[in-house]
Design a protein around this motif. Structure first.
Motif, PDB file in Angstrom:
ATOM      1  N   ALA A 456       0.829  -1.205   0.000  1.00  0.00           N
ATOM      2  CA  ALA A 456       0.000   0.000   0.000  1.00  0.00           C
ATOM      3  C   ALA A 456       0.862   1.254   0.000  1.00  0.00           C
ATOM      4  CB  ALA A 456      -0.932  -0.002   1.209  1.00  0.00           C
ATOM      5  N   GLY A 457       2.158   1.106  -0.293  1.00  0.00           N
ATOM      6  CA  GLY A 457       3.039   2.250  -0.442  1.00  0.00           C
ATOM      7  C   GLY A 457       3.823   2.642   0.794  1.00  0.00           C
ATOM      8  N   ARG A 458       3.722   1.886   1.891  1.00  0.00           N
ATOM      9  CA  ARG A 458       4.439   2.259   3.113  1.00  0.00           C
ATOM     10  C   ARG A 458       5.829   1.627   3.112  1.00  0.00           C
ATOM     11  NH1 ARG A 458       2.752   4.795   7.709  1.00  0.00           N
ATOM     12  NH2 ARG A 458       3.960   4.442   9.626  1.00  0.00           N
ATOM     13  N   ASN A 459       6.826   2.415   3.501  1.00  0.00           N
ATOM     14  CA  ASN A 459       8.203   1.943   3.576  1.00  0.00           C
ATOM     15  C   ASN A 459       8.567   1.550   5.003  1.00  0.00           C
ATOM     16  OD1 ASN A 459       8.506   2.566   0.831  1.00  0.00           O
ATOM     17  ND2 ASN A 459       9.158   4.668   1.317  1.00  0.00           N
ATOM     18  N   ALA A 460       9.605   0.720   5.141  1.00  0.00           N
ATOM     19  CA  ALA A 460      10.050   0.304   6.469  1.00  0.00           C
ATOM     20  C   ALA A 460      10.408   1.506   7.327  1.00  0.00           C
ATOM     21  CB  ALA A 460      11.240  -0.638   6.348  1.00  0.00           C
ATOM     22  N   SER A 461      11.107   2.494   6.750  1.00  0.00           N
ATOM     23  CA  SER A 461      11.549   3.654   7.525  1.00  0.00           C
ATOM     24  C   SER A 461      10.387   4.529   7.988  1.00  0.00           C
ATOM     25  CB  SER A 461      12.534   4.491   6.706  1.00  0.00           C
ATOM     26  OG  SER A 461      11.919   4.975   5.530  1.00  0.00           O
ATOM     27  N   ASP A 462       9.212   4.397   7.369  1.00  0.00           N
ATOM     28  CA  ASP A 462       8.049   5.160   7.825  1.00  0.00           C
ATOM     29  C   ASP A 462       7.651   4.778   9.250  1.00  0.00           C
ATOM     30  OD1 ASP A 462       7.841   6.522   5.437  1.00  0.00           O
ATOM     31  OD2 ASP A 462       6.421   5.100   4.561  1.00  0.00           O
ATOM     32  N   ASN A 463       8.067   3.584   9.689  1.00  0.00           N
ATOM     33  CA  ASN A 463       7.747   3.128  11.045  1.00  0.00           C
ATOM     34  C   ASN A 463       8.828   3.466  12.066  1.00  0.00           C
ATOM     35  OD1 ASN A 463       5.294   1.946  10.187  1.00  0.00           O
ATOM     36  ND2 ASN A 463       6.396   0.118   9.503  1.00  0.00           N
ATOM     37  N   ASN A 464       9.876   4.181  11.645  1.00  0.00           N
ATOM     38  CA  ASN A 464      10.882   4.634  12.603  1.00  0.00           C
ATOM     39  C   ASN A 464      10.197   5.399  13.731  1.00  0.00           C
ATOM     40  OD1 ASN A 464      12.685   3.530  10.812  1.00  0.00           O
ATOM     41  ND2 ASN A 464      13.706   5.461  10.301  1.00  0.00           N
ATOM     42  N   THR A 465      10.562   5.074  14.968  1.00  0.00           N
ATOM     43  CA  THR A 465       9.783   5.534  16.117  1.00  0.00           C
ATOM     44  C   THR A 465      10.638   6.272  17.133  1.00  0.00           C
ATOM     45  OG1 THR A 465       8.279   3.649  15.895  1.00  0.00           O
ATOM     46  CG2 THR A 465       8.280   4.782  18.008  1.00  0.00           C
ATOM     47  N   THR A 466      10.179   7.468  17.504  1.00  0.00           N
ATOM     48  CA  THR A 466      10.733   8.201  18.640  1.00  0.00           C
ATOM     49  C   THR A 466       9.813   7.963  19.833  1.00  0.00           C
ATOM     50  OG1 THR A 466      11.652   9.919  17.219  1.00  0.00           O
ATOM     51  CG2 THR A 466      11.354  10.467  19.545  1.00  0.00           C
TER      52      THR A 466
END
Length: 474
Positions: A456-466
């Protein structure tokens, strides 16, 4: 210590909500302001601890008497746990009498071994989860109550009940009730005991096993990879187990337990309906470890552990899925400059599974699967006031388009379970019962791919979490 069903790499393994893209500049500004506010407020705290948990009140020792930094145990902390949480200061107020011929003995603390913990947190991902607002502030994230300490001369407990803000209710959390005693074997001390617990590895003494492994804190709202061996938390707080353990000559540790599905909140006896895991018979768990001090400044532990389980999804009859997990682990601590400690921890977990029931129900494209997880982290403790840690976690295994199906955010477009993450943590204890932490998790692979992993267009790095946490224990 907070409630989490630990899965992949010690990160909570649970359902993930939906989300969408958000503006990063505003998120970053909010994060900086939140960190500054928390650290500024608690910098005003006094430098000595006046309120500490029940173990400290029982033993008369400050938290650093048993911990490098919580929850990490030092040698005294490991021995305290081995002896069933029962050691106490000589002047600890008690009610007791000597056993007689006609009356049973009594040995009670005069006050209940009771403690509480509150956690408040902030979570922000690089890109918002589809359909949601990014930057989650939870006050509280959770509140825990503990019955933790000696019940008698040989029986003690760590019992945690946690209020979870998202589910808005209290539930049982990590629980370990122990009987412990000592004797001699071949002229050397033998500590032995029994444990009743609800989470395989919660009874362990080291920080290389899932229940107490790194990372020691985790967001309850950030996306996490979907695949992980059963032993990495899939049974946490959902089973009841009884086991035995022994430590010989302060070197050789052996432990074993058997578990049954418990399903807290479900009517008994168990029908299995609605539950993905229903243990058939019992699930045996085993553990072996060797610890060794080398000189006055070096400590090493090497060990192995494993679990075997058969289960039927949604039922207690019919075809069964079979899981066999085994792991090897290593912990090394080096004391530097008298009070500082450098720690290295590593483990490898392997799961072989035969998913006959899941395949029959159409949930898997094949029955034979395997998963492998590497975990390693290094941490430097600046006395007992501050620590800096960096961890790496890698999961790989058999691809299966049905078991790891595509879907927005949580899915795997290529049917692969492979994921890789790096986690950095900075923690500060202005006093020993207050922790402030900043943690960042970066993904290079998530559910099988680096880009468009969910289809659906989401990349692994989009889940990088602070993730920011303030924890208060008293």
């Amino acid at each position: 210590m907070s409630r989490s069903t630990r899965g992949w790499g010690g990160i909570p393994f649970e359902g993930i909500g939906l989300g969408r893209e958000a503006l990063m500049r505003k998120d970053c500004s909010f994060s900086i302001l939140f960190v500054a506010a928390l650290f500024g407020l608690l910098a005003l705290s006094p430098s000595s601890a006046h309120a500490v948990p029940s173990y400290a009140r029982q033993t008369g020792l400050a938290c650093n008497g048993c911990h490098t930094t919580p929850p990490e145990l030092n040698g005294a902390g490991r021995r305290f746990k081995l002896l069933g949480y029962t050691d106490r200061a000589q002047d600890t107020p008690t009610v007791n009498n000597e056993p007689g011929t006609r009356h049973a003995g009594l040995d009670l603390l005069k006050t209940l071994p009771f403690s509480a913990m509150l956690e408040t947190s902030f979570t922000s991902t690089k890109s918002a989860q589809p359909g949601t607002q990014n930057s989650t502030f939870e006050l509280p994230q959770d509140v825990s109550l503990f019955l933790a300490g000696g019940w008698s001369a040989h029986v003690g407990s760590f019992i945690q009940v946690t209020y979870d803000a998202q589910s808005d209710h209290f539930s049982i959390d990590n629980t370990d009730i122990r009987y412990a005693n000592t004797t001699k074997l071949a002229g050397k001390e033998l500590i032995y005991g029994l444990t009743l617990n609800n989470n395989p590895t919660v009874e362990d003494l080291w920080h290389t096993t899932p229940a107490w492994g790194y990372p020691f804190i985790a967001s309850d709202s950030a996306p996490t990879p979907g695949a992980g061996p059963v032993i990495l938390g899939a049974l946490a707080q959902d089973v009841a187990g009884i086991g035995a353990y022994a430590m010989w000559n302060d070197h050789l540790y052996l432990a074993g337990a058997v578990y049954r599905s418990n399903h807290i909140g479900n009517s008994q006896p168990n029908s299995g309906e609605g539950f993905a895991t229903n243990i058939r018979g019992v699930a045996p768990y085993w553990r072996v470890a060797w610890q060794q001090s080398i000189g006055s400044d070096n400590y090493v532990e090497v060990g192995a552990y494993g679990l075997h389980m058969t289960s039927t999804p949604g039922a207690v009859t019919g075809l069964q899925d079979s899981f066999t997990d085994w792991a090897v682990d290593l912990q090394y601590d080096r004391t530097l400059f008298v009070r500082d400690v450098l720690s290295f921890r590593g483990s490898y977990v392997r799961e072989n599974s035969s998913l006959a029931a899941t395949f029959d129900q159409g949930g898997a494209a094949q029955s034979a699967h395997n998963l492998s997880v590497f975990m390693a982290n290094v941490e430097y403790h600046f006395g007992n006031r501050c620590s800096v840690a960096l961890g790496w976690q890698d999961t790989s295994g058999t691809a299966d388009a049905l078991l790891y199906a595509p879907g927005p955010l949580t899915g795997a477009a290529n049917g692969s379970p492979n994921s890789t993450a790096y986690t950095g943590n900075l923690s500060w204890w202005p006093v020993q019962n207050i922790q402030l932490a900043l943690q960042y998790t970066a993904y290079t692979r998530f559910n099988g791919a680096s880009t468009n992993y969910d289809g659906a267009g989401r990349n692994a790095s989009d889940n990088n979490t602070t993730y920011l946490l303030a924890r208060f224990i008293f």
